[in-house]
Motif scaffolding. Sequence first.
Motif, mmCIF file in Angstrom:
data_model
loop_
_atom_site.group_PDB
_atom_site.id
_atom_site.type_symbol
_atom_site.label_atom_id
_atom_site.label_comp_id
_atom_site.label_asym_id
_atom_site.label_seq_id
_atom_site.Cartn_x
_atom_site.Cartn_y
_atom_site.Cartn_z
ATOM 1 N N ASP A 194 93.366 59.107 120.360
ATOM 2 C CA ASP A 194 92.649 58.744 121.390
ATOM 3 C C ASP A 194 91.360 58.181 121.299
ATOM 4 N N TYR A 195 90.619 57.849 122.124
ATOM 5 C CA TYR A 195 89.117 57.228 121.889
ATOM 6 C C TYR A 195 88.400 57.480 123.194
ATOM 7 N N PHE A 196 87.118 57.552 122.734
ATOM 8 C CA PHE A 196 85.938 57.911 123.702
ATOM 9 C C PHE A 196 84.840 56.718 123.820
ATOM 10 N N ASN A 197 84.390 56.612 124.886
ATOM 11 C CA ASN A 197 83.039 55.616 124.919
ATOM 12 C C ASN A 197 81.978 56.525 124.878
ATOM 13 N N ILE A 198 80.917 56.471 124.425
ATOM 14 C CA ILE A 198 79.712 57.457 124.836
ATOM 15 C C ILE A 198 78.487 56.633 124.988
ATOM 16 N N SER A 199 77.541 57.123 125.959
ATOM 17 C CA SER A 199 76.528 56.228 126.352
ATOM 18 C C SER A 199 75.176 57.471 126.516
ATOM 19 N N GLY A 200 73.884 56.820 126.222
ATOM 20 C CA GLY A 200 72.962 57.713 126.706
ATOM 21 C C GLY A 200 72.787 58.841 125.332
ATOM 22 N N ILE A 201 72.866 58.531 123.991
ATOM 23 C CA ILE A 201 72.266 59.328 123.206
ATOM 24 C C ILE A 201 70.720 59.531 123.122
ATOM 25 N N PRO A 202 70.628 60.882 122.930
ATOM 26 C CA PRO A 202 69.097 61.113 123.077
ATOM 27 C C PRO A 202 68.030 60.306 122.569
ATOM 28 N N VAL A 203 67.167 59.815 123.127
ATOM 29 C CA VAL A 203 66.168 58.656 123.002
ATOM 30 C C VAL A 203 65.100 59.608 121.853
ATOM 31 N N PRO A 204 64.652 58.830 120.944
ATOM 32 C CA PRO A 204 63.651 59.852 119.968
ATOM 33 C C PRO A 204 62.435 60.195 120.690
ATOM 34 N N ILE A 205 62.183 61.397 120.090
ATOM 35 C CA ILE A 205 60.918 61.913 120.684
ATOM 36 C C ILE A 205 59.746 61.969 119.678
ATOM 37 N N THR A 206 58.524 61.510 120.379
ATOM 38 C CA THR A 206 57.452 61.120 119.557
ATOM 39 C C THR A 206 56.302 62.012 119.945
ATOM 40 N N PHE A 207 55.701 62.515 118.701
ATOM 41 C CA PHE A 207 54.437 63.543 119.021
ATOM 42 C C PHE A 207 53.453 63.417 118.061
ATOM 43 N N THR A 208 52.165 63.919 118.109
ATOM 44 C CA THR A 208 51.157 63.898 117.101
ATOM 45 C C THR A 208 50.893 65.339 117.057
ATOM 46 N N PHE A 209 50.688 65.584 115.720
ATOM 47 C CA PHE A 209 50.409 67.086 115.314
ATOM 48 C C PHE A 209 49.399 66.907 114.101
ATOM 49 N N GLY A 210 48.303 67.783 114.239
ATOM 50 C CA GLY A 210 47.396 67.718 113.204
ATOM 51 C C GLY A 210 46.847 66.251 112.794
ATOM 52 N N GLY A 211 46.627 65.392 113.845
ATOM 53 C CA GLY A 211 46.160 64.123 113.448
ATOM 54 C C GLY A 211 47.339 63.070 112.927
ATOM 55 N N GLN A 212 48.650 63.557 112.645
ATOM 56 C CA GLN A 212 49.709 62.725 112.231
ATOM 57 C C GLN A 212 50.675 62.505 113.205
ATOM 58 N N LYS A 213 51.390 61.256 113.190
ATOM 59 C CA LYS A 213 52.350 61.026 114.283
ATOM 60 C C LYS A 213 53.740 61.157 113.738
ATOM 61 N N TYR A 214 54.548 61.883 114.533
ATOM 62 C CA TYR A 214 55.902 62.020 114.008
ATOM 63 C C TYR A 214 56.953 61.335 115.152
ATOM 64 N N VAL A 215 58.141 61.167 114.602
ATOM 65 C CA VAL A 215 59.416 60.924 115.682
ATOM 66 C C VAL A 215 60.591 61.675 115.199
ATOM 67 N N VAL A 252 60.926 62.409 111.030
ATOM 68 C CA VAL A 252 60.140 61.098 110.363
ATOM 69 C C VAL A 252 58.716 60.936 110.708
ATOM 70 N N THR A 253 58.103 60.664 109.709
ATOM 71 C CA THR A 253 56.337 60.472 109.600
ATOM 72 C C THR A 253 56.160 59.145 109.883
ATOM 73 N N VAL A 254 55.347 58.684 110.846
ATOM 74 C CA VAL A 254 55.000 57.445 111.095
ATOM 75 C C VAL A 254 53.802 56.985 110.436
ATOM 76 N N PRO A 255 53.677 56.106 109.636
ATOM 77 C CA PRO A 255 52.623 55.757 108.779
ATOM 78 C C PRO A 255 51.403 55.470 109.687
ATOM 79 N N GLU A 256 50.129 55.788 109.128
ATOM 80 C CA GLU A 256 49.099 55.549 109.801
ATOM 81 C C GLU A 256 48.565 53.883 109.635
ATOM 82 N N PRO A 257 48.173 53.433 110.547
ATOM 83 C CA PRO A 257 47.694 51.937 110.716
ATOM 84 C C PRO A 257 46.743 51.735 109.227
ATOM 85 N N ALA A 258 45.804 52.544 109.025
ATOM 86 C CA ALA A 258 44.899 52.395 107.957
ATOM 87 C C ALA A 258 45.526 52.485 106.707
#
Length: 277
Positions: A194-215, A252-258
Amino acid sequence: MKSRVGFLVTALGSAALLACSASVSAAAFSITFETSSGWLADGLTYDGYAPKTRQKNGVETIHNCAAGATNALNGCGLEFYDASAGINDAYTSVNWGTPRVAGQPSGLDIVSYNGVLDADAGWVDTGMITHRNRQVVAGTKTLAELNLFTMFDIVSPFMAQTGSVFGINFTETFNDQGGYCNPDIQFSTTPCDDYFNISGIPVPITFTFGGQKYVIEFRLWGDVNTGFVIDDNMLRTAENSDNNLFVQARLVTVPEPATIAVLGLGLLMLSGRRKKA
């Protein structure tokens, strides 16, 4: 010339220091999470998700169960059981159809996991979907469409909550051993998968903690060894077996622009130095 070389070394050294510092900081950071999921007994209606008209076997119909339905007499022919904690009209298991073998119904189960995500580490299981792929009596109602609602809670070092809906379309194939199996679907030795078609996988969650951005990123994972094979948004599932599909997350850590700018400057100067040489 020495001053230029000295500046280049300094720039590259600074970049390495920043990269190392970011790496150490990321490695030391982790979050503790809890999840809760359930198949929605109100079909395709939940928090603004309206019923949708779908075509199945040439007939336009709305597959929508009565809210809280727990028997196969509802509008979509599904049987829900084991209420999911904290989600209205949601259940951890759903069955459909009349099984050819008594006591072996076809259905879907969802198990939710709690755990820890370490920054920039590997994928971690947050839940497991099991498709009990069994043969059903011809002419009985089978699953056509369903929603799975899942909650993802961050409980440490801070508290945050987000929810997502998976939209699921399911195709029940012929259960007859002599039936023709679509070669684009079939991968097991028992016809017909059999087979499934799936949509709506959770979108990434972005947040900042201790001045560092994460996803926090999410994905579905399965392979032939678990009974599920993923091809884009199509999930193939082996006939007459229990098949496991995993919902996974990673931090995942998001690199700082600097940091990116300094690294870019160092690489640019190194490239210029090589051209002069």
